[in-house]
Design an enzyme around this catalytic site. Structure first.
Site, PDB file in Angstrom:
ATOM      1  N   SER A  30      15.311 -42.371 -10.329  1.00 51.11           N
ATOM      2  CA  SER A  30      14.017 -41.704 -10.205  1.00 51.11           C
ATOM      3  C   SER A  30      13.757 -41.520  -8.722  1.00 51.11           C
ATOM      4  CB  SER A  30      12.897 -42.526 -10.827  1.00 51.11           C
ATOM      5  OG  SER A  30      11.661 -41.851 -10.692  1.00 51.11           O
ATOM      6  N   GLY A  49      -8.479  -7.345   4.276  1.00 53.41           N
ATOM      7  CA  GLY A  49      -9.318  -7.475   5.453  1.00 53.41           C
ATOM      8  C   GLY A  49      -8.686  -8.198   6.619  1.00 53.41           C
ATOM      9  N   ARG A 109      -3.222  -1.334  -6.448  1.00 56.71           N
ATOM     10  CA  ARG A 109      -2.378  -2.538  -6.373  1.00 56.71           C
ATOM     11  C   ARG A 109      -2.699  -3.396  -7.577  1.00 56.71           C
ATOM     12  NH1 ARG A 109      -5.700  -4.546  -1.091  1.00 56.71           N
ATOM     13  NH2 ARG A 109      -7.691  -4.917  -2.109  1.00 56.71           N
ATOM     14  N   HIS A 149     -15.604  -8.000   0.910  1.00 54.31           N
ATOM     15  CA  HIS A 149     -14.629  -8.882   1.550  1.00 54.31           C
ATOM     16  C   HIS A 149     -14.754 -10.307   1.015  1.00 54.31           C
ATOM     17  CE1 HIS A 149     -13.452 -11.766   4.744  1.00 54.31           C
ATOM     18  NE2 HIS A 149     -12.431 -10.929   4.903  1.00 54.31           N
ATOM     19  N   LYS A 164       0.829  -1.204   0.000  1.00 56.62           N
ATOM     20  CA  LYS A 164       0.000   0.000   0.000  1.00 56.62           C
ATOM     21  C   LYS A 164       0.861   1.251   0.000  1.00 56.62           C
ATOM     22  CE  LYS A 164      -3.734  -0.500   2.169  1.00 56.62           C
ATOM     23  NZ  LYS A 164      -4.601  -0.835   3.313  1.00 56.62           N
ATOM     24  N   CYS A 175       9.283 -39.287  -9.454  1.00 56.70           N
ATOM     25  CA  CYS A 175       8.004 -39.922  -9.781  1.00 56.70           C
ATOM     26  C   CYS A 175       7.004 -39.888  -8.634  1.00 56.70           C
ATOM     27  CB  CYS A 175       8.209 -41.367 -10.236  1.00 56.70           C
ATOM     28  SG  CYS A 175       8.996 -42.431  -9.005  1.00 56.70           S
ATOM     29  N   TYR A 203      13.438 -34.744 -15.781  1.00 55.15           N
ATOM     30  CA  TYR A 203      11.988 -34.814 -15.967  1.00 55.15           C
ATOM     31  C   TYR A 203      11.289 -34.931 -14.627  1.00 55.15           C
ATOM     32  CZ  TYR A 203      12.232 -39.877 -15.119  1.00 55.15           C
ATOM     33  OH  TYR A 203      12.431 -41.105 -14.544  1.00 55.15           O
ATOM     34  N   ARG A 220      -3.622   2.854   8.508  1.00 50.85           N
ATOM     35  CA  ARG A 220      -3.977   1.639   7.775  1.00 50.85           C
ATOM     36  C   ARG A 220      -2.775   0.721   7.650  1.00 50.85           C
ATOM     37  NH1 ARG A 220      -6.707   3.394   2.261  1.00 50.85           N
ATOM     38  NH2 ARG A 220      -7.938   1.500   2.509  1.00 50.85           N
ATOM     39  N   MET A 258      -5.796  -7.407   8.333  1.00 55.26           N
ATOM     40  CA  MET A 258      -5.190  -6.573   9.370  1.00 55.26           C
ATOM     41  C   MET A 258      -6.026  -5.305   9.557  1.00 55.26           C
ATOM     42  SD  MET A 258      -1.157  -7.211   8.700  1.00 55.26           S
ATOM     43  CE  MET A 258      -1.263  -6.687   6.997  1.00 55.26           C
TER      44      MET A 258
END
Length: 903
Positions: free
Chosen positions: A787, A105, A340, A456, A27, A855, A875, A96, A107
């Site tokens: 693997s 919402g 934001r 909210h 903010k 895997c 992979y 704020r 804090m």
């Protein structure tokens, strides 16, 4: 964190920029950025996250902070030409929170700081609006009382409702100045009764206490829960923004709103947002008064509307992304209170990313960073069947898409309780607030009768990927009686099943059937991006997936045990099979052959049982190799303990006892029961399984290797191209692997000699024991590939039995913050990951051309894929449904994205 005497803890809005989010929070950094752009931002200053860290660690504010705040407050007062809380014309400020990552919402915020019994009179006179002044004062006492002093917020709500009821009005705006004076008097009495002290009249004391409350709000239960849910680190702290107040509650020519530069639900361009006349900002996000669409502002105040549209275009072009904006209009003057990069739904994320590429604002590499595997997974969830018979009982605002079905519950506690009992629930509220977070997480979806796309409920649901419908005004929600009433009088009681469609806003009674998503149909090949009727979303997914496939280094294979799974995996983009679990071929009717093997008393009986299994296994492998023709297939030899193929001991004991009581033949069941007892182990996952079975039961592994080799030869004869890798499980020492390898090579040579077909079958092992990882350099001498079996490796590194611990204490570990996420869901980089990394290095040091993969199901986890890319695996392999997610994340990893910043 120790305090540095030279450390600067407070920055004016003119001093920062958007790159200082770590220090100023999101903010504060963005307020500074808008100030730098010359946009109308009320003057103010930001207290840094570093000050918060000092406070949280030491229990007191940094020594230098008070003097710095005083200096910046003096500068603000000079700029505004008035003093904080002065009697005649008071300067008022808001305090704020503002963390690095958006936590809507979670804090605390306090508005109208500086008002007192004395200054409220001066504000009324200065504004020539007595009602406005007393409304602002009651808001301060209410917010300050709840946030700073810890007073139960419902006490204030009930007192306000009593005044409205006495006057017989429904809305706060219907109360006049005299009514609000009564409210203030009652609110002050509540504070005195609940806290034992009067509401503070000193404006500086108000501000200092509010700053401290914001610091403390970083560690509230709801904030910690949200951070765990969103995987936000707990040591960042929050900044505090002190901003001069501008007022949207001065009358009909004032108001407050939230705007998006594009629709956060769909990604479409247009005018999206909510506006509320004669209100302050918290009224919009709280959802307590229903807003009007932002487009209506054009007819209410065209000058401010036009200015806002220009600012929104400026911000989107500057940030090159969807922007979420909070603004206030004070008597026709537009003020920007926040911007934001906005949270968005999964579908919107893909659409917006490709739109911005087409507009030339970002390139394809950046577009790939703007989406995540988690969002892609959301798009693959089913949706409601449009052709089903439905009972629609209402409609609200489509706030966050998806098809959610569950039992109606009307409070957070019940949502959590029922969810933990295995019930699927829909949380229904008039409006949600941060205290509902537990229930929102537990629910399949959220339904509210108030609020809009910026409430909210909507913002938090979008962030979590939860289905949400807001502002369904025709539904009357009665949380005390635990029921909801439709416009035609139909009553939905707690426990009744409801279905909500977050894409249309429709609400249905009962369960609505679901159908596959168009994105899954695209991956399955049933919908083609680019066709005339192709969905815009599918086209966006296609473009981004195509780029991810071009840039990724990691190949993506499937965990598949039969031709059907292999074919589906191939359609989903699999580049081979990384794990074929042969034990799945021993189930069903074939259990009888395994039972014969276990019950064999002689070598001849054992050989007969294995000979019976050989053609069945060979047929399975032929089908599998045909489905994956031209691509590698890693076949794991039998891994689980043999007792898993026998009947349950309790069931078998009952059968034997009944047969004996009836004097019926039961010799075979008795032999089986004896075998079950003989094979019983206290901890079978650490017992006779994997390579140990192959060494102890002669002929078991050689039968499987023969079936594999015969199947490969058969496919080559049929002009196929099988690329087979044989994997030995649970190896802990190179000697185990050498013995099995020698036997396997003899079998392969025999098949080659008999068929005349040259076979190139690779032999390797799973790394799933800590000892194997530690001695990987030795094991690589006998292995052509590794693997990593990260499921078992996690169990053995942590000493966890997965089947037991997840149900018994993992919830407590997550709640206490010991885990940010289950180590079976995302790889434990510090422990398990360290072993993987060292094994990779040791294996390659011994055999530079060794092939390395994973895997376990970590192979399809987005964050884990980035780790596997980083340590240099070749992979990943995962279940077929997760293949597109792994492909996308492998592309993001190659393009240089950082998981912690992709939120």
């Amino acid at each position: 964190m120790s305090e540095n005497n030279d450390q600067k803890f407070v920055y004016d809005f003119t001093e920062g920029n958007r790159d200082l989010k770590d220090l100023l929070g999101g903010k504060g950094a963005n307020l500074a950025e808008m100030t730098n752009l010359g946009l109308p931002v009320p003057p103010g200053f930001t207290i840094t996250t570093e000050a918060c860290k000092v406070y949280l660690e030491s229990g007191s504010e940094p020594v230098a902070l008070r003097d710095e705040v005083s200096a910046h407050l003096d500068a603000l007062e000079r700029k505004m030409g008035k003093k904080l809380g002065q009697a005649d014309d008071p300067l008022l400020v808001s305090v704020r929170s503002g963390a690095k990552f958006s936590m809507p919402g979670m804090m605390d915020t306090v508005l109208n700081i500086g008002l007192s019994d004395e200054s409220v009179v001066g504000l009324a006179r200065q504004a020539d609006n007595e009602r406005f002044a007393w409304d602002s004062y009651r808001r301060l006492i209410q917010m300050f009382g709840k946030t700073v002093l810890g007073v139960d917020g419902e006490l204030f709500e009930d007192a306000l409702d009593e005044v409205k009821a006495a006057k017989k009005v429904a809305s706060d705006t219907d109360l006049d100045a005299a009514d609000l004076k009564k409210v203030v008097k009652q609110f002050k009495k509540i504070v005195k009764t609940d806290t034992g002290r009067d509401f503070p009249q000193d404006p500086r004391e108000q501000m200092d206490l509010a700053i401290e409350a914001v610091f403390n709000s970083w560690n509230t239960d709801r904030a910690k829960l949200y951070r765990r849910q969103e995987r936000i680190p707990g040591d960042l702290g929050t900044a505090v923004n002190v901003c001069s107040m501008v007022f949207g509650n001065l009358g009909p020519d004032s108001g407050t709103g939230v705007a998006f530069t594009r629709d956060p639900a769909s990604g479409h361009q247009g005018v999206y947002g909510d506006y509320l006349q004669n209100a302050q900002g918290e009224d919009v996000v709280a959802g307590i008064r229903n807003t009007v669409p932002l487009a209506d502002l054009e007819s209410i105040d065209k000058t401010s509307y036009d200015q806002l549209m220009h600012i929104m275009e400026t911000l989107e072009t500057h940030y090159k992304d969807l922007c979420d904006i909070e603004f206030t209009i004070e008597r026709g003057q537009l003020w920007m209170l926040q911007t934001r990069v906005g949270k968005r739904t999964a579908g919107a994320a893909f659409r917006i990313a490709t739109q911005l590429v087409d507009q030339g604002l970002i390139d394809e590499a950046e577009a790939l960073q703007r989406v995540t595997g988690a969002q892609l997974a959301q798009l693959m969830f089913p949706k409601f069947d449009e052709n089903a018979k439905v009972d629609q009982i209402g409609r609200g605002i489509a706030a966050s898409p998806g098809a959610a079905v569950g039992k109606a519950v009307f409070d957070s506690y019940t949502a959590v309780k029922w969810s933990r009992s295995g019930e699927k629930v829909i949380l229904i509220r008039r409006e949600t607030n941060p205290d509902d977070l537990d229930g929102m997480i537990a629910a399949e979806g959220i339904l509210t009768s108030r609020g809009g796309k910026t409430s909210h409920a909507a913002v938090v649901a979008r962030g979590m990927g939860k289905t949400c419908v807001c502002g369904a005004e025709e539904l009357e929600v009665d949380t005390k009686r635990r029921r909801m009433t439709t416009s035609d009088g139909q009553v939905v009681e707690e426990g009744d099943v409801v279905s909500i469609d977050g894409s249309t806003g429709k609400v249905y009674l009962g369960e609505v059937p679901v159908v596959p998503s168009p994105v899954v149909e695209y991956f399955e090949g049933r919908m083609h991006a680019g066709a005339d009727d192709a969905d815009e979303l599918v086209a966006a997914v296609h473009r981004i997936m195509a780029y991810a496939d071009r840039v990724r280094r990691l190949r993506v294979r499937a965990n598949a045990d039969n031709a059907e799974d292999a074919n589906r995996a191939r359609r989903f983009g699999a580049q081979g099979i990384g794990l074929c679990r042969t034990e799945h071929m021993f189930l069903g009717e074939r259990r009888q052959f395994v039972e014969r093997l276990i019950l064999a008393d002689t070598d001849a009986e054992r050989d007969q049982a294995l000979e019976a299994l050989l053609p069945l296994q060979q047929t399975d492998f032929v089908e599998l190799f045909e489905a994956m023709d031209g691509l590698p297939v890693t076949v794991r030899l039998l891994d689980p303990p043999l007792h898993e193929f026998l009947p349950d001991i309790t069931e078998l004991s009952v059968r034997v006892a009944l047969a004996e009581s009836r004097k019926e033949p039961h010799e075979n069941d008795l032999r089986l029961l004896q075998a079950v007892h003989r094979l019983h182990e206290q901890n079978p996952m650490l017992g006779l399984r994997g390579v140990r079975l192959g060494l102890v039961i002669p002929g078991l592994f050689t039968m499987q290797v023969r079936a594999i080799a015969e199947a490969a030869a058969q496919r080559i004869d049929a002009k196929g191209d099988p690329r087979v890798e044989i994997m030995i499980p649970l190896v802990g020492t190179v000697q185990e692997l050498e013995i099995v390898r020698e036997e396997a090579e003899q079998v392969i040579a025999e098949v080659q000699a008999r068929t005349g077909v040259e076979l190139k079958l690779a032999l390797g092992t799973m790394i799933e024991l800590p000892r194997a990882a530690v001695t990987a350099g030795q094991i690589a001498e006998a292995a052509e590939f590794f693997s990593f079996g990260t499921n078992d490796l996690t169990q053995t590194v942590w000493g966890f039995s997965r089947d037991d611990v997840e149900a018994s204490f993992f919830t407590a570990y997550l709640e206490k913050g010991i885990f940010g996420v289950s180590p079976f869901e995302t790889i434990d980089k510090d422990g398990v990951g360290a072993l993987v990394r060292s094994a990779v290095e040791a294996g390659r040091a011994t055999r530079p051309d060794i092939k390395l993969g994973v895997c376990g199901e970590h192979g399809g986890d987005p964050e884990s894929v980035h780790f596997f890319h980083e340590v240099g695996l070749d992979y990943v392999s995962c279940s077929p449904f997760r293949i597109p997610v792994a492909r996308l994340e492998a592309g993001r990893a190659a393009a240089g994205s950082k998981g912690s910043d992709s939120r």
